[in-house]
Design a protein around this motif. Structure first.
Motif, PDB file in Angstrom:
ATOM      1  N   VAL A 172      74.411  17.613  59.402  1.00 18.16           N
ATOM      2  CA  VAL A 172      75.053  17.547  58.083  1.00 18.16           C
ATOM      3  C   VAL A 172      75.484  16.115  57.783  1.00 18.16           C
ATOM      4  O   VAL A 172      75.295  15.621  56.661  1.00 18.16           O
ATOM      5  CB  VAL A 172      76.257  18.517  58.020  1.00 18.16           C
ATOM      6  CG1 VAL A 172      77.081  18.276  56.768  1.00 18.16           C
ATOM      7  CG2 VAL A 172      75.788  19.951  58.084  1.00 18.16           C
ATOM      8  N   VAL A 173      76.035  15.432  58.766  1.00 19.16           N
ATOM      9  CA  VAL A 173      76.462  14.044  58.575  1.00 19.16           C
ATOM     10  C   VAL A 173      75.255  13.164  58.253  1.00 19.16           C
ATOM     11  O   VAL A 173      75.314  12.325  57.339  1.00 19.16           O
ATOM     12  CB  VAL A 173      77.215  13.523  59.823  1.00 19.16           C
ATOM     13  CG1 VAL A 173      77.408  12.019  59.760  1.00 19.16           C
ATOM     14  CG2 VAL A 173      78.546  14.232  59.968  1.00 19.16           C
ATOM     15  N   ALA A 174      74.154  13.352  58.962  1.00 18.75           N
ATOM     16  CA  ALA A 174      72.961  12.536  58.714  1.00 18.75           C
ATOM     17  C   ALA A 174      72.418  12.781  57.307  1.00 18.75           C
ATOM     18  O   ALA A 174      72.031  11.835  56.610  1.00 18.75           O
ATOM     19  CB  ALA A 174      71.889  12.861  59.759  1.00 18.75           C
ATOM     20  N   LYS A 175      72.367  14.035  56.872  1.00 17.68           N
ATOM     21  CA  LYS A 175      71.889  14.343  55.515  1.00 17.68           C
ATOM     22  C   LYS A 175      72.805  13.748  54.463  1.00 17.68           C
ATOM     23  O   LYS A 175      72.345  13.239  53.438  1.00 17.68           O
ATOM     24  CB  LYS A 175      71.787  15.850  55.324  1.00 17.68           C
ATOM     25  CG  LYS A 175      70.649  16.490  56.053  1.00 17.68           C
ATOM     26  CD  LYS A 175      70.609  17.983  55.812  1.00 17.68           C
ATOM     27  CE  LYS A 175      69.522  18.653  56.631  1.00 17.68           C
ATOM     28  NZ  LYS A 175      69.523  20.107  56.446  1.00 17.68           N
ATOM     29  N   THR A 176      74.112  13.797  54.700  1.00 17.31           N
ATOM     30  CA  THR A 176      75.072  13.237  53.755  1.00 17.31           C
ATOM     31  C   THR A 176      74.916  11.723  53.657  1.00 17.31           C
ATOM     32  O   THR A 176      74.919  11.160  52.562  1.00 17.31           O
ATOM     33  CB  THR A 176      76.507  13.600  54.167  1.00 17.31           C
ATOM     34  OG1 THR A 176      76.605  15.005  54.297  1.00 17.31           O
ATOM     35  CG2 THR A 176      77.511  13.117  53.150  1.00 17.31           C
ATOM     36  N   GLU A 177      74.777  11.061  54.793  1.00 17.82           N
ATOM     37  CA  GLU A 177      74.597   9.612  54.786  1.00 17.82           C
ATOM     38  C   GLU A 177      73.317   9.224  54.089  1.00 17.82           C
ATOM     39  O   GLU A 177      73.268   8.241  53.338  1.00 17.82           O
ATOM     40  CB  GLU A 177      74.618   9.074  56.216  1.00 17.82           C
ATOM     41  CG  GLU A 177      75.991   9.082  56.851  1.00 17.82           C
ATOM     42  CD  GLU A 177      75.978   8.683  58.314  1.00 17.82           C
ATOM     43  OE1 GLU A 177      74.888   8.594  58.919  1.00 17.82           O
ATOM     44  OE2 GLU A 177      77.080   8.474  58.861  1.00 17.82           O
ATOM     45  N   VAL A 193      73.856   9.539  50.366  1.00 16.55           N
ATOM     46  CA  VAL A 193      74.698   8.453  49.855  1.00 16.55           C
ATOM     47  C   VAL A 193      73.896   7.166  49.749  1.00 16.55           C
ATOM     48  O   VAL A 193      74.000   6.430  48.772  1.00 16.55           O
ATOM     49  CB  VAL A 193      75.953   8.266  50.747  1.00 16.55           C
ATOM     50  CG1 VAL A 193      76.677   6.985  50.421  1.00 16.55           C
ATOM     51  CG2 VAL A 193      76.870   9.457  50.610  1.00 16.55           C
ATOM     52  N   GLU A 194      73.087   6.858  50.765  1.00 17.83           N
ATOM     53  CA  GLU A 194      72.272   5.657  50.732  1.00 17.83           C
ATOM     54  C   GLU A 194      71.237   5.709  49.617  1.00 17.83           C
ATOM     55  O   GLU A 194      70.937   4.717  48.968  1.00 17.83           O
ATOM     56  CB  GLU A 194      71.572   5.446  52.078  1.00 17.83           C
ATOM     57  CG  GLU A 194      72.514   5.012  53.177  1.00 17.83           C
ATOM     58  CD  GLU A 194      71.834   4.932  54.540  1.00 17.83           C
ATOM     59  OE1 GLU A 194      70.580   5.036  54.586  1.00 17.83           O
ATOM     60  OE2 GLU A 194      72.539   4.746  55.537  1.00 17.83           O
ATOM     61  N   LYS A 195      70.701   6.908  49.393  1.00 15.49           N
ATOM     62  CA  LYS A 195      69.693   7.077  48.352  1.00 15.49           C
ATOM     63  C   LYS A 195      70.298   6.865  46.965  1.00 15.49           C
ATOM     64  O   LYS A 195      69.667   6.274  46.083  1.00 15.49           O
ATOM     65  CB  LYS A 195      69.086   8.472  48.442  1.00 15.49           C
ATOM     66  CG  LYS A 195      67.989   8.736  47.471  1.00 15.49           C
ATOM     67  CD  LYS A 195      67.427  10.139  47.663  1.00 15.49           C
ATOM     68  CE  LYS A 195      66.342  10.440  46.653  1.00 15.49           C
ATOM     69  NZ  LYS A 195      65.828  11.789  46.799  1.00 15.49           N
ATOM     70  N   SER A 196      71.510   7.327  46.760  1.00 10.55           N
ATOM     71  CA  SER A 196      72.150   7.197  45.452  1.00 10.55           C
ATOM     72  C   SER A 196      72.721   5.811  45.212  1.00 10.55           C
ATOM     73  O   SER A 196      72.982   5.433  44.078  1.00 10.55           O
ATOM     74  CB  SER A 196      73.256   8.242  45.292  1.00 10.55           C
ATOM     75  OG  SER A 196      74.311   7.975  46.190  1.00 10.55           O
ATOM     76  N   ALA A 197      72.937   5.052  46.271  1.00 10.39           N
ATOM     77  CA  ALA A 197      73.539   3.710  46.114  1.00 10.39           C
ATOM     78  C   ALA A 197      72.530   2.658  45.764  1.00 10.39           C
ATOM     79  O   ALA A 197      71.417   2.710  45.663  1.00 10.39           O
ATOM     80  CB  ALA A 197      74.254   3.297  47.392  1.00 10.39           C
TER      81      ALA A 197
END
Length: 171
Positions: free
Chosen positions: A159-164, A167-171
């Protein structure tokens, strides 16, 4: 001129206060009309007008959440090897956290507390079934707990990896 305005204001408020005293009785305290109206209402009307009544989310949220409890109860017939540890652990945590929260909020929502309590109970039973199944496979309680712990940690890391990544994709 300003003293006359003050005098008129004083006389008008005094007259309004006297009228209110006559209306409610001279020696009686002011009472809310809600209390008198509640005594005359039927049970259905009190339920309908309640702060946790049928017209509010405080009623419909627990009604809809019973579907999770029913689904958990229906899973009691499934074999333990097909149950998800993470899903049932989440149901257990949700039930425990929200049962406590329902006792803190105002107005207290006993309907929501009841459904969350049963949701937590169903989750505890299912996690217990998973634990017993894994203990029977591994032969020891320590191994069963270790395998359950690894599964939960791996799931959390995923879950942490998917969230990161999101976030990187949206930034």
């Amino acid at each position: 001129m300003s003293s006359r305005v003050g005098l008129r204001f004083f006389e008008n408020t005094r007259a309004a206060f006297r009228n209110a005293q006559r209306r409610f009785g001279a020696g009686r305290r002011f009472q809310s009309s809600d209390a008198a109206a509640a005594e005359q209402q039927s049970t259905f009307q009190r339920l309908w007008n309640s702060p946790v009544g049928v017209k509010t989310v405080h009623f419909w949220a627990p009604v809809m959440k019973w579907s999770l409890v029913i689904a958990g109860i229906s899973d009691l017939g499934r074999p333990a090897e097909k149950l998800s540890l993470t899903q049932n652990a989440a149901l257990t945590a949700t039930g425990a956290i929200w049962t406590r929260w329902c006792m803190i909020i105002t107005p207290k929502n006993y309907l929501l507390a009841a459904v969350n309590f049963f949701l937590g109970c169903v989750g505890v039973v299912q996690v217990g079934r998973i634990y017993n199944y894994r203990r029977s496979l591994d032969g020891s309680a320590v191994e069963a707990v270790m395998s359950m712990e690894h599964e939960m940690v791996d799931s959390a890391k995923g879950v942490v990896a998917k969230t990161e990544a999101a976030v990187e994709k949206s930034a």
